[in-house]
Enzyme design. Structure first.
Site, mmCIF file in Angstrom:
data_model
loop_
_atom_site.group_PDB
_atom_site.id
_atom_site.type_symbol
_atom_site.label_atom_id
_atom_site.label_comp_id
_atom_site.label_asym_id
_atom_site.label_seq_id
_atom_site.Cartn_x
_atom_site.Cartn_y
_atom_site.Cartn_z
ATOM 1 C CG ASN A 152 -0.293 -0.114 2.511
ATOM 2 O OD1 ASN A 152 0.851 -0.596 2.595
ATOM 3 N ND2 ASN A 152 -0.972 0.334 3.555
ATOM 4 C CD GLU A 249 5.102 -0.827 12.296
ATOM 5 O OE1 GLU A 249 5.868 -0.215 13.062
ATOM 6 O OE2 GLU A 249 3.866 -0.745 12.359
ATOM 7 C CB CYS A 283 -1.945 -1.038 8.454
ATOM 8 S SG CYS A 283 -0.795 0.324 8.588
ATOM 9 C CD GLU A 457 8.292 0.421 10.112
ATOM 10 O OE1 GLU A 457 9.135 -0.279 9.522
ATOM 11 O OE2 GLU A 457 7.265 0.875 9.590
HETATM 12 O O1 TXE Z 1 0.391 -8.332 3.156
HETATM 13 P P1 TXE Z 1 1.049 -9.768 3.093
HETATM 14 P P2 TXE Z 1 -0.078 -7.434 1.956
HETATM 15 C C1 TXE Z 1 -0.968 -4.913 6.456
HETATM 16 C C2 TXE Z 1 -2.411 -4.644 6.241
HETATM 17 C C3 TXE Z 1 -2.850 -5.879 5.519
HETATM 18 C C4 TXE Z 1 -1.641 -6.325 4.744
HETATM 19 C C5 TXE Z 1 -1.731 -5.981 3.293
HETATM 20 O O2 TXE Z 1 -3.003 -4.348 7.435
HETATM 21 O O3 TXE Z 1 -3.159 -6.841 6.464
HETATM 22 O O4 TXE Z 1 -0.545 -5.641 5.322
HETATM 23 O O5 TXE Z 1 -0.532 -6.116 2.702
HETATM 24 C C6 TXE Z 1 5.686 -10.992 2.048
HETATM 25 N N1 TXE Z 1 7.850 -14.920 4.550
HETATM 26 N N2 TXE Z 1 -0.224 -3.680 6.538
HETATM 27 O O6 TXE Z 1 -1.232 -8.079 1.313
HETATM 28 O O7 TXE Z 1 0.330 -10.626 2.180
HETATM 29 C C7 TXE Z 1 4.913 -10.574 0.823
HETATM 30 O O8 TXE Z 1 5.570 -10.964 -0.342
HETATM 31 C C8 TXE Z 1 8.356 -13.728 4.230
HETATM 32 C C9 TXE Z 1 0.274 -3.276 7.820
HETATM 33 O O9 TXE Z 1 1.083 -7.063 1.117
HETATM 34 O O10 TXE Z 1 1.206 -10.170 4.479
HETATM 35 C C10 TXE Z 1 4.864 -9.058 1.022
HETATM 36 O O11 TXE Z 1 6.064 -8.486 0.568
HETATM 37 N N3 TXE Z 1 7.657 -12.768 3.534
HETATM 38 C C11 TXE Z 1 1.077 -2.076 7.813
HETATM 39 C C12 TXE Z 1 4.768 -8.908 2.538
HETATM 40 O O12 TXE Z 1 5.197 -10.150 3.078
HETATM 41 C C13 TXE Z 1 6.399 -13.078 3.157
HETATM 42 C C14 TXE Z 1 1.056 -1.146 6.721
HETATM 43 C C15 TXE Z 1 3.358 -8.588 3.039
HETATM 44 O O13 TXE Z 1 2.486 -9.493 2.447
HETATM 45 C C16 TXE Z 1 5.797 -14.318 3.451
HETATM 46 C C17 TXE Z 1 0.562 -1.736 5.526
HETATM 47 C C18 TXE Z 1 6.593 -15.265 4.187
HETATM 48 N N4 TXE Z 1 6.112 -16.471 4.515
HETATM 49 C C19 TXE Z 1 -0.090 -2.926 5.447
HETATM 50 N N5 TXE Z 1 4.521 -14.300 2.940
HETATM 51 C C20 TXE Z 1 1.563 -1.467 9.120
HETATM 52 N N6 TXE Z 1 1.130 -1.875 10.274
HETATM 53 O O14 TXE Z 1 2.406 -0.591 9.053
HETATM 54 C C21 TXE Z 1 4.342 -13.089 2.351
HETATM 55 N N7 TXE Z 1 5.458 -12.361 2.482
#
Ligand code: TXE
Length: 483
Positions: A152, A249, A283, A457
């Protein structure tokens, strides 16, 4: 603007390609057109990046903190000079309106580089007098850090992780989300231009599997993930196996409480910022809007009026205030929640459908008469879907607001300042707002409690998550041993 980068990855100061990696199409969410194709990092690419980072970190750690800070500050300047190009790329990468990306993405990234660039020179240990003897402490880098981003805020997330990591003398391998892979490459380019030695900041593309390979590599000392709670648990467990430092995060289902004395215009503005900015893909969004029963209908009426003024359109056009979802997959997830909201009997105030146009557009949606047990009040939707719940008294709403496994953010709208501080003091959340919502200045700690994450952060707090203290006891006299 051609967006196909010279290579999928940026390693040791240069673009690198390996077409053996799985293809990663970059799809423009407003049209569905494929703008570029990148490739996921192969084991060879991952090894190349970690080897470069490992080698470069040793030299980078010997620079004086102020010299490191100078590079970051210079990078911030370059980002500000290139804000328009970086914002246009962010809009193509994410689908977010240019009116947002011009003010919220590369600018926030530059703020982080500037902040930690300025802070670097003051990152010291301390002298602890003990009478004749004393202790001194040394703030040391962790070593090689892996940063993993969500889709995002690709530019901001890359900078929010790189800036404190580099300021402390670490090197980083950053893996952007496979959904928005372009912007982090520009951050890497700019850092090199600003004087960062090759190999200190590297970008490797890939899906979760590439992320997992990076996290479990023995050369990695720290992992910082921005992502979903589900991914957070996996990554945290993998990092724990090797006792690595972590920052998580993660997502949220944050409450926003509007008391009966609140300024309605500001509360409605806060609800719009906390649910429809970036098409709700934030998020820390306040997606459970608790409104005092006595002002509920007035609040909903004004909210519907203002939501009708949203300009839904091509995100490249200046007047557009609502763009598409980042991807077809995310759009379908949100559409599923719209069905659940309707099925659970929530009252639809506006929106509630996909828009009949090209691209992944969903109308900004408000549900009212939502109860705590409804799915749309319990699960993170990550879309333009606001759940409005009503309440009667302070203790009741605090208990309901805290009744969630998450604790990322919370907001309170009231003119009664002592009530505001009293209520915020009882809300279980890391980033809180009084008569405002979703401000994230880099001077302030950002992060969650409970299932929303670990660590912080931004602010000086982040330094504690990218460095470790060595303490050295100095005996001036003789050692007295028992024998
Ligand atoms: O997350 P994903 P997304 C959260 C938001 C929502 C999600 C959306 O709340 O829940 O993020 O983002 C990598 N080992 N936040 O869909 O699917 C994947 O390739 C290592 C919180 O992208 O969890 C991607 O690069 N890496 C936030 C990243 O993890 C892995 C701000 C996130 O993917 C993996 C923004 C694995 N096993 C969004 N599996 C905050 N709190 O600041 C996936 N990835």
């Amino acid at each position: 603007m051609t967006v196909q980068p010279k290579g999928s990855h940026f390693i040791n100061g240069a673009y690198v390609e390996d077409t053996a990696g799985d293809a990663i199409p970059v799809v423009f969410a407003a049209t569905g057109d494929t703008l570029a194709t990148l490739h996921a990092g192969t084991p060879a690419i991952i090894d190349q990046a970690l080897t470069a980072a490992h080698a470069a970190q040793k030299d980078w750690a010997t620079w004086s903190p102020r010299e490191r800070g100078r590079v970051l500050t210079r990078a911030a300047q370059i980002m500000r000079e290139r804000n328009e190009d970086l914002s246009q790329l962010e809009t193509l990468d994410t689908g977010k309106p240019i009116q947002e990306t011009r003010v919220a993405d590369a600018t926030s990234g530059a703020d982080a580089l500037e902040y930690f660039g300025g802070l670097a020179g003051s990152l010291t240990g301390e002298h602890i007098p003990l009478g004749e003897d004393w202790v001194y402490t040394v703030r040391e880098p962790l070593g090689v850090c892996v940063g993993i981003g969500a889709w995002n805020y690709p530019t901001q997330i890359a900078c929010w992780k790189a800036a404190p990591a580099l300021a402390c003398g670490n090197a980083m391998v950053f893996k952007p989300s496979e959904t928005t892979p372009l912007c982090a490459l520009k951050v890497a380019e700019i850092l090199i231009e600003a004087g960062l030695p090759k190999g200190v900041f590297n970008v490797v593309q890939g899906m979760g599997q590439t992320g997992a390979q990076l996290v479990t590599d023995p050369r990695v000392d720290k992992v910082s993930l921005t992502g979903s709670p589900a991914t957070g648990k996996k990554v945290y467990a993998a990092a724990a196996a090797e006792m690595k430092h972590v920052t998580m995060e993660l997502g949220g289902k944050s409450p926003m409480i509007v008391f009966d004395d609140a300024d309605i215009e500001n509360a409605v503005g806060g609800a719009i910022l906390g649910n429809f900015y970036s098409s709700g893909q934030i998020c820390s969004n306040g997606t459970r809007v608790f409104v005092h029963k006595s002002i509920k209908e007035k609040f909903l009426a004004r909210l519907a009026e203002r939501t009708a003024q949203a300009v839904i359109g091509d995100p490249r056009e200046d007047e557009t205030s609502i763009g598409p979802m980042v991807s077809e997959a995310q759009m379908n997830i949100v559409l599923g929640y719209l069905d659940k909201g309707k099925a659970d009997g929530a009252r639809l105030i506006c929106g509630g459908t996909r828009l009949d146009r090209d691209g992944f557009y969903i109308a900004p949606t408000v549900f009212a008469d939502v109860t705590d047990d409804m799915t749309i009040a319990r699960e993170e939707i990550f879309g333009p879907v606001m759940a409005v719940l009503d309440f009667e008294d302070e203790a009741e709403v605090i208990a309901r607001a805290n009744d969630t496994p998450y604790g990322l953010a919370a907001g309170v709208f009231t003119k009664d300042i002592s009530r505001a501080h009293r209520v915020i003091g009882q809300l279980q959340a890391g980033s809180c707002f009084i008569n405002s919502y979703n401000d994230a200045p880099v001077e302030a700690p950002f992060g969650g409690v409970k299932a929303s994450g670990v660590g912080r952060e931004n602010s000086k707090q982040a330094i504690e998550h990218y460095s470790q203290m060595k303490s050295v006891y100095v005996r001036m006299g003789d050692v007295e041993a028992p024998f």
